[in-house]
Design a protein around this motif. Sequence first.
Motif, mmCIF file in Angstrom:
data_model
loop_
_atom_site.group_PDB
_atom_site.id
_atom_site.type_symbol
_atom_site.label_atom_id
_atom_site.label_comp_id
_atom_site.label_asym_id
_atom_site.label_seq_id
_atom_site.Cartn_x
_atom_site.Cartn_y
_atom_site.Cartn_z
ATOM 1 N N MET A 164 11.132 30.415 29.793
ATOM 2 C CA MET A 164 10.795 31.650 29.067
ATOM 3 C C MET A 164 11.021 31.463 27.571
ATOM 4 O O MET A 164 10.246 31.959 26.745
ATOM 5 C CB MET A 164 11.631 32.818 29.591
ATOM 6 N N ALA A 165 12.076 30.720 27.233
ATOM 7 C CA ALA A 165 12.375 30.496 25.811
ATOM 8 C C ALA A 165 11.273 29.665 25.148
ATOM 9 O O ALA A 165 10.972 29.857 23.967
ATOM 10 C CB ALA A 165 13.737 29.830 25.657
ATOM 11 N N VAL A 166 10.678 28.744 25.911
ATOM 12 C CA VAL A 166 9.572 27.960 25.342
ATOM 13 C C VAL A 166 8.427 28.909 24.965
ATOM 14 O O VAL A 166 7.892 28.857 23.852
ATOM 15 C CB VAL A 166 9.066 26.893 26.356
ATOM 16 N N VAL A 167 8.077 29.804 25.878
ATOM 17 C CA VAL A 167 6.976 30.737 25.578
ATOM 18 C C VAL A 167 7.382 31.670 24.433
ATOM 19 O O VAL A 167 6.582 31.954 23.542
ATOM 20 C CB VAL A 167 6.568 31.546 26.830
ATOM 21 N N ALA A 168 8.635 32.110 24.454
ATOM 22 C CA ALA A 168 9.109 32.971 23.358
ATOM 23 C C ALA A 168 8.943 32.244 22.023
ATOM 24 O O ALA A 168 8.518 32.834 21.023
ATOM 25 C CB ALA A 168 10.563 33.363 23.590
ATOM 26 N N SER A 169 9.257 30.951 22.014
ATOM 27 C CA SER A 169 9.200 30.200 20.755
ATOM 28 C C SER A 169 7.774 30.072 20.241
ATOM 29 O O SER A 169 7.550 29.867 19.055
ATOM 30 C CB SER A 169 9.830 28.816 20.927
ATOM 31 N N GLU A 170 6.811 30.195 21.146
ATOM 32 C CA GLU A 170 5.403 30.113 20.731
ATOM 33 C C GLU A 170 4.785 31.493 20.537
ATOM 34 O O GLU A 170 3.610 31.618 20.246
ATOM 35 C CB GLU A 170 4.579 29.341 21.780
ATOM 36 N N THR A 171 5.575 32.539 20.772
ATOM 37 C CA THR A 171 5.007 33.889 20.630
ATOM 38 C C THR A 171 5.826 34.742 19.667
ATOM 39 O O THR A 171 5.541 34.773 18.482
ATOM 40 C CB THR A 171 4.856 34.567 22.016
#
Length: 431
Positions: free
Chosen positions: A265-272
Amino acid sequence: MGQRKNSVRVDLNLNIRGLKKSATLAINEKSRALQQAGKKIYRLGFGQSPFPVPEPVVQALRENAHQKDYLAVKGLLPLREAIAETYKRRQQLSVDPEDVLIGPGSKELLFLLQLVYYGDLVIPTPSWVSYAPQALIVGRRVNWVKTHQENDWRLTPEEIAALCEQDPERPRIVILNYPSNPTGATYTVERLKKIAEVARKYKLILLADEIYGELHHSGQHVSIARFYPEGTIVSSGLSKWCGAGGWRLGFFVFPESLRWLLDAMAVVASETFTSTSAPIQYAAVAAFQQNPMLEDYLSKSRRILKFIGKAIHSQLEAFDVKAPKPQGGFYLFPNFEAYREKLSQRGIHDASQLCDRMLDEIGVALLPSYDFGRPSTELTARLSYVDFDGARALEVLDKEYADKELDQRFLDLCCSDMMNATMLMRDWLTN
Ligand code: PMP
Ligand code: GLU
């Protein structure tokens, strides 16, 4: 010159086509617009805390207005530590700050979870309005689980087990939201333990949406993470108990065994969204530090909500509108079935028509149960008992009711409008 033709091809993603603005936000905007146009509106549609953000937290925000740097994707470490401590203290859960993820509202985190975890969504009907649309947006299958009014519309372990048995190996996220939006009901410890057993047997991810946990009317909220620690993610935030919906701060608490999910989830957060607003995160630390002022604020908020919820509930029952007894949060889920005959003579056959006509004719805003996944013809709706000035109610409680039971006078002083709304509903239904 005629209107310029749109040069972009109309090509919305299939999953988005046909979706409308979230029902909660739509009723909020509609009620506000009607009010601004000069109409008297009783705003029982939207679910927002009536209380002000407690002073120590507002003060912390003032002191941190200068915080301008982007923060770590997973969130500010002192905040994650303070949240981990709170869960240890309040729920006896051993939480590592590394297992806490901060986001701009728990709604966004719920969305990210569904995006990264490949599994069906399992939710009871009725459920909060946004779980299912989020699943549809990311292309997940939604399993609505049947519930019954006699059981206050709650999930049963048997129903969850029956669903899982159809395909035992399928990955699933079950959302258990209690105290519940939209019913105000909660679960007993025995029931939580049984649900935990089923979750363990079928290796489910249990998303415990405990955003109203601190608003359990007797302060006795128990997290299901105690009974299924290895598979439960607890979701909460500042929006409800801290009166800070517009601040947009939510969090998830993961078990260590699901850290891979947090990381994804943090990976997606980092891209959003990158990270949650810095001043808000610094201020939120104060919301999770032990402080008698916060305890006091919470116990007063609970006392007020409990009293008002009970008062409206008994008024409704007095004219045959049944609803589960409120146990936490600020919602009631009234059933207008006793008036079906009368209503149908007025051309009202479902909850959407019922709510539209009430808003038009007496200015009372409710949300139809259809938005919460109930059959469209059912005459149930959600009533949010939040249309009162929470700051004033806290003040009156302090000055006049510190050592006295709340009474009718308190209702007259602090929420006469909302009580009138119930009477207007009665007259509108019975006449
Ligand atoms: N879950 C439930 C049951 C809710 O009622 C809400 C409404 N705010 C949310 C989650 C999302 O809250 P937020 O994004 O403000 O943390
Ligand atoms: N949760 C609130 C409600 O159910 C409103 C906020 C939202 O839906 O995002 O009314």
